[in-house]
Design a protein around this motif. Structure first.
Motif, PDB file in Angstrom:
ATOM      1  N   ARG A   3       7.644   3.917   8.190  1.00 54.60           N
ATOM      2  CA  ARG A   3       7.843   3.178   6.943  1.00 54.60           C
ATOM      3  C   ARG A   3       6.501   2.645   6.486  1.00 54.60           C
ATOM      4  O   ARG A   3       5.732   2.085   7.269  1.00 54.60           O
ATOM      5  N   TYR A   4       6.231   2.839   5.202  1.00 54.49           N
ATOM      6  CA  TYR A   4       4.979   2.388   4.601  1.00 54.49           C
ATOM      7  C   TYR A   4       5.243   1.394   3.487  1.00 54.49           C
ATOM      8  O   TYR A   4       6.252   1.471   2.788  1.00 54.49           O
ATOM      9  N   LYS A   5       4.303   0.501   3.335  1.00 50.36           N
ATOM     10  CA  LYS A   5       4.229  -0.382   2.170  1.00 50.36           C
ATOM     11  C   LYS A   5       2.860  -0.088   1.587  1.00 50.36           C
ATOM     12  O   LYS A   5       1.839  -0.474   2.151  1.00 50.36           O
ATOM     13  N   GLY A   6       2.842   0.668   0.485  1.00 51.85           N
ATOM     14  CA  GLY A   6       1.574   1.167  -0.016  1.00 51.85           C
ATOM     15  C   GLY A   6       1.004   2.145   0.999  1.00 51.85           C
ATOM     16  O   GLY A   6       1.705   2.998   1.520  1.00 51.85           O
ATOM     17  N   ALA A   7      -0.258   1.995   1.336  1.00 54.31           N
ATOM     18  CA  ALA A   7      -0.886   2.869   2.336  1.00 54.31           C
ATOM     19  C   ALA A   7      -0.794   2.287   3.742  1.00 54.31           C
ATOM     20  O   ALA A   7      -1.276   2.880   4.697  1.00 54.31           O
ATOM     21  N   GLU A   8      -0.151   1.129   3.873  1.00 53.71           N
ATOM     22  CA  GLU A   8      -0.066   0.449   5.166  1.00 53.71           C
ATOM     23  C   GLU A   8       1.186   0.879   5.928  1.00 53.71           C
ATOM     24  O   GLU A   8       2.308   0.766   5.424  1.00 53.71           O
ATOM     25  N   LEU A   9       0.985   1.347   7.134  1.00 58.44           N
ATOM     26  CA  LEU A   9       2.097   1.670   8.019  1.00 58.44           C
ATOM     27  C   LEU A   9       2.655   0.358   8.554  1.00 58.44           C
ATOM     28  O   LEU A   9       1.949  -0.405   9.208  1.00 58.44           O
TER      29      LEU A   9
ATOM     30  N   ASP B 171       8.772  15.015   5.299  1.00 62.38           N
ATOM     31  CA  ASP B 171       9.574  14.660   4.131  1.00 62.38           C
ATOM     32  C   ASP B 171       9.226  13.223   3.782  1.00 62.38           C
ATOM     33  O   ASP B 171       8.933  12.411   4.667  1.00 62.38           O
ATOM     34  N   VAL B 172       9.269  12.910   2.503  1.00 62.06           N
ATOM     35  CA  VAL B 172       8.953  11.560   2.046  1.00 62.06           C
ATOM     36  C   VAL B 172      10.137  11.040   1.238  1.00 62.06           C
ATOM     37  O   VAL B 172      10.608  11.709   0.313  1.00 62.06           O
ATOM     38  N   TYR B 173      10.610   9.857   1.599  1.00 62.69           N
ATOM     39  CA  TYR B 173      11.714   9.192   0.908  1.00 62.69           C
ATOM     40  C   TYR B 173      11.142   7.952   0.251  1.00 62.69           C
ATOM     41  O   TYR B 173      10.800   6.986   0.935  1.00 62.69           O
TER      42      TYR B 173
ATOM     43  N   TYR C 288      -1.611  13.555   2.784  1.00 68.38           N
ATOM     44  CA  TYR C 288      -1.536  13.649   1.321  1.00 68.38           C
ATOM     45  C   TYR C 288      -0.434  12.731   0.795  1.00 68.38           C
ATOM     46  O   TYR C 288      -0.619  12.026  -0.204  1.00 68.38           O
ATOM     47  N   ALA C 289       0.725  12.739   1.455  1.00 68.71           N
ATOM     48  CA  ALA C 289       1.850  11.915   1.010  1.00 68.71           C
ATOM     49  C   ALA C 289       1.480  10.438   1.008  1.00 68.71           C
ATOM     50  O   ALA C 289       1.796   9.709   0.056  1.00 68.71           O
ATOM     51  N   VAL C 290       0.793   9.989   2.048  1.00 65.42           N
ATOM     52  CA  VAL C 290       0.414   8.572   2.129  1.00 65.42           C
ATOM     53  C   VAL C 290      -0.558   8.222   1.007  1.00 65.42           C
ATOM     54  O   VAL C 290      -0.441   7.173   0.377  1.00 65.42           O
ATOM     55  N   SER C 291      -1.488   9.106   0.696  1.00 60.85           N
ATOM     56  CA  SER C 291      -2.414   8.803  -0.411  1.00 60.85           C
ATOM     57  C   SER C 291      -1.711   8.910  -1.761  1.00 60.85           C
ATOM     58  O   SER C 291      -1.956   8.108  -2.658  1.00 60.85           O
TER      59      SER C 291
ATOM     60  N   GLU D 103       3.279   2.798  -4.005  1.00 60.66           N
ATOM     61  CA  GLU D 103       4.714   2.521  -3.864  1.00 60.66           C
ATOM     62  C   GLU D 103       4.931   1.425  -2.821  1.00 60.66           C
ATOM     63  O   GLU D 103       4.335   1.457  -1.755  1.00 60.66           O
ATOM     64  N   PRO D 104       5.823   0.485  -3.103  1.00 60.54           N
ATOM     65  CA  PRO D 104       6.021  -0.620  -2.160  1.00 60.54           C
ATOM     66  C   PRO D 104       6.884  -0.293  -0.942  1.00 60.54           C
ATOM     67  O   PRO D 104       6.883  -1.044   0.024  1.00 60.54           O
TER      68      PRO D 104
END
Length: 192
Positions: A153-159, A82-84, A103-106, A111-112
């Motif tokens: 938690r991601y900031k853009g593509a960065e974990l 799930d992606v929030y 796919y969700a991360v790409s 998104e910040p």
């Protein structure tokens, strides 16, 4: 080749030897997600989402409800998530259900602030599964051997952060001291 898609056992390229994609119990969830993505791409139907308050308590409850009751996350562990996504304009989170995590991360790389929530197996370096040492404190949840929720938690593509919740042999992630409070603390720190 563009516009050529595969469904069925061959579709397990992303999760080979992890989830249940080659079997009907997993394939059905992949097919549902695949259909939604194709409808978006070819019919202009937006990927469905639900709005969730960006409140640590409400988000904790929603995440734990999903990992306790979602058959897609259970069957497609280490694959679907799930992606929030935090929407800074509204201050709410958009919940997208059952997407392949890579796919969700790409997809949300611009998104910040967003989270992925999936069920994962722990370490696999145990020679004897009947002699596994248990670590019953939340600060050692990363050492869980069996399936357990992992929130990233991601900031853009960065974990930027990863929170493991303790495994539970009954697979009920509801204990205040082991599951609710550690997850709530993560969201209290992260949410605006």
């Amino acid at each position: 080749m563009d516009d050529l898609f595969f469904a069925g056992t061959i579709a397990q390229a992303r999760d080979v030897r992890h989830a249940s994609s080659p079997f009907i119990d997993g394939f059905r969830y992949n097919l549902r997600t695949f259909t939604e993505l194709l409808r978006e791409r070819y019919d202009g139907v937006s990927l469905p989402y639900e709005l969730v308050p960006a409140d640590a308590g409400a988000l904790t409850t929603r995440v734990l409800d999903r990992v306790n009751w979602s058959s897609a996350l259970w069957t497609q562990f280490e694959y679907l998530c799930d992606v929030y996504v935090l929407d800074p304009a509204t201050g709410q989170l958009r919940l997208y259900k059952d997407l392949p995590e890579d796919y969700a991360v790409s997809r949300f790389a611009a998104e910040p602030h967003y989270y992925t929530v999936a069920l994962r197996w722990g370490r696999d370096d145990y020679g004897d599964v009947f002699a596994i040492e248990r670590h019953p404190t939340p600060d050692r949840a990363r050492e869980s051997a069996f399936i357990h929720p992992v929130i990233r938690r991601y900031k853009g593509a960065e974990l930027v952060e990863e929170q493991h919740l303790l495994e539970d042999l009954l697979a009920e992630w509801r204990r205040p001291d082991r599951h609710i409070e550690p997850l709530r603390a993560l969201f209290d720190r992260d949410l605006p």
